[in-house]
Design a protein around this motif. Sequence first.
Motif, PDB file in Angstrom:
ATOM      1  N   ASP A  66      -4.296   9.594   0.851  1.00 20.84           N
ATOM      2  CA  ASP A  66      -5.060   8.495   0.258  1.00 20.84           C
ATOM      3  C   ASP A  66      -4.150   7.298   0.047  1.00 20.84           C
ATOM      4  O   ASP A  66      -3.011   7.437  -0.402  1.00 20.84           O
ATOM      5  N   GLU A  67      -4.662   6.121   0.358  1.00 22.47           N
ATOM      6  CA  GLU A  67      -3.884   4.897   0.195  1.00 22.47           C
ATOM      7  C   GLU A  67      -4.264   4.214  -1.111  1.00 22.47           C
ATOM      8  O   GLU A  67      -5.435   4.166  -1.486  1.00 22.47           O
ATOM      9  N   PHE A  68      -3.258   3.681  -1.785  1.00 26.12           N
ATOM     10  CA  PHE A  68      -3.451   2.967  -3.036  1.00 26.12           C
ATOM     11  C   PHE A  68      -2.771   1.621  -2.966  1.00 26.12           C
ATOM     12  O   PHE A  68      -1.582   1.540  -2.638  1.00 26.12           O
ATOM     13  N   ALA A  69      -3.515   0.576  -3.265  1.00 22.16           N
ATOM     14  CA  ALA A  69      -2.930  -0.758  -3.326  1.00 22.16           C
ATOM     15  C   ALA A  69      -2.095  -0.857  -4.596  1.00 22.16           C
ATOM     16  O   ALA A  69      -2.509  -0.417  -5.669  1.00 22.16           O
ATOM     17  N   SER A  77      12.114  -2.743  -1.117  1.00 20.73           N
ATOM     18  CA  SER A  77      11.908  -2.334   0.281  1.00 20.73           C
ATOM     19  C   SER A  77      12.382  -0.910   0.496  1.00 20.73           C
ATOM     20  O   SER A  77      11.685  -0.098   1.115  1.00 20.73           O
ATOM     21  N   GLU A  78      13.564  -0.595  -0.018  1.00 19.21           N
ATOM     22  CA  GLU A  78      14.107   0.760   0.123  1.00 19.21           C
ATOM     23  C   GLU A  78      13.237   1.768  -0.616  1.00 19.21           C
ATOM     24  O   GLU A  78      12.959   2.853  -0.107  1.00 19.21           O
ATOM     25  N   LEU A  79      12.778   1.408  -1.789  1.00 17.09           N
ATOM     26  CA  LEU A  79      11.919   2.288  -2.579  1.00 17.09           C
ATOM     27  C   LEU A  79      10.614   2.598  -1.843  1.00 17.09           C
ATOM     28  O   LEU A  79      10.211   3.756  -1.725  1.00 17.09           O
ATOM     29  N   VAL A  80       9.969   1.582  -1.293  1.00 17.20           N
ATOM     30  CA  VAL A  80       8.702   1.777  -0.582  1.00 17.20           C
ATOM     31  C   VAL A  80       8.920   2.577   0.700  1.00 17.20           C
ATOM     32  O   VAL A  80       8.143   3.485   1.019  1.00 17.20           O
ATOM     33  N   GLN A  81       9.979   2.283   1.446  1.00 15.69           N
ATOM     34  CA  GLN A  81      10.256   3.028   2.678  1.00 15.69           C
ATOM     35  C   GLN A  81      10.538   4.493   2.375  1.00 15.69           C
ATOM     36  O   GLN A  81      10.036   5.383   3.059  1.00 15.69           O
ATOM     37  N   ASN A  82      11.339   4.759   1.339  1.00 18.06           N
ATOM     38  CA  ASN A  82      11.652   6.145   0.978  1.00 18.06           C
ATOM     39  C   ASN A  82      10.439   6.865   0.411  1.00 18.06           C
ATOM     40  O   ASN A  82      10.303   8.064   0.577  1.00 18.06           O
ATOM     41  N   TRP A  83       9.568   6.150  -0.273  1.00 17.28           N
ATOM     42  CA  TRP A  83       8.328   6.734  -0.798  1.00 17.28           C
ATOM     43  C   TRP A  83       7.523   7.302   0.367  1.00 17.28           C
ATOM     44  O   TRP A  83       7.082   8.444   0.339  1.00 17.28           O
ATOM     45  N   LYS A  84       7.357   6.519   1.413  1.00 15.54           N
ATOM     46  CA  LYS A  84       6.553   6.950   2.564  1.00 15.54           C
ATOM     47  C   LYS A  84       7.242   8.092   3.313  1.00 15.54           C
ATOM     48  O   LYS A  84       6.605   9.057   3.699  1.00 15.54           O
ATOM     49  N   LYS A  85       8.548   8.002   3.511  1.00 20.53           N
ATOM     50  CA  LYS A  85       9.279   9.052   4.220  1.00 20.53           C
ATOM     51  C   LYS A  85       9.257  10.357   3.429  1.00 20.53           C
ATOM     52  O   LYS A  85       9.070  11.424   3.991  1.00 20.53           O
ATOM     53  N   ARG A  86       9.447  10.257   2.122  1.00 19.17           N
ATOM     54  CA  ARG A  86       9.488  11.447   1.289  1.00 19.17           C
ATOM     55  C   ARG A  86       8.154  12.186   1.315  1.00 19.17           C
ATOM     56  O   ARG A  86       8.099  13.403   1.377  1.00 19.17           O
ATOM     57  N   CYS A  98       0.848  -1.182   0.000  1.00 19.17           N
ATOM     58  CA  CYS A  98       0.000   0.000   0.000  1.00 19.17           C
ATOM     59  C   CYS A  98       0.892   1.243   0.000  1.00 19.17           C
ATOM     60  O   CYS A  98       1.811   1.364   0.809  1.00 19.17           O
ATOM     61  N   LEU A  99       0.643   2.153  -0.939  1.00 18.77           N
ATOM     62  CA  LEU A  99       1.365   3.415  -1.006  1.00 18.77           C
ATOM     63  C   LEU A  99       0.399   4.543  -0.684  1.00 18.77           C
ATOM     64  O   LEU A  99      -0.800   4.432  -0.916  1.00 18.77           O
ATOM     65  N   VAL A 100       0.932   5.634  -0.159  1.00 21.62           N
ATOM     66  CA  VAL A 100       0.115   6.768   0.256  1.00 21.62           C
ATOM     67  C   VAL A 100       0.528   7.994  -0.547  1.00 21.62           C
ATOM     68  O   VAL A 100       1.715   8.261  -0.709  1.00 21.62           O
ATOM     69  N   ASN A 101      -0.446   8.752  -1.054  1.00 19.50           N
ATOM     70  CA  ASN A 101      -0.107   9.976  -1.785  1.00 19.50           C
ATOM     71  C   ASN A 101      -0.066  11.161  -0.823  1.00 19.50           C
ATOM     72  O   ASN A 101      -0.254  11.010   0.385  1.00 19.50           O
TER      73      ASN A 101
END
Length: 88
Positions: free
Chosen positions: A50-53, A74-83, A43-46
């Motif tokens: 809003d959350e998107f599967a 894993s690094e991409l998803v973690q940085n996506w959320k932090k950014r 799940c990614l968040v904008n």
Amino acid sequence: MGLIDLIFGRKKVFNHPYLGNFTSQRINNNNSLKTYYWIGDTCLVNNNGDEFATSLFINGNTNSPYNNQLSFISELVQNWKKRLLFKN
């Protein structure tokens, strides 16, 4: 084992501690040199919260997805959320 599993192989499940479960395509033998695809969901968040599967398709062998691909995603998803947290 059913007839379909005997002919086409079985799907396997790999549990990653951060990304969750990945399910393989049907694997019919133990040839570790052959590449298989593994599918997982996260799940990614904008910026609006809003959350998107999102489905993740990565390569692996008969046992699991490749470690270098798991590490990169894993690094991409973690940085996506932090950014996104720091942009607001």
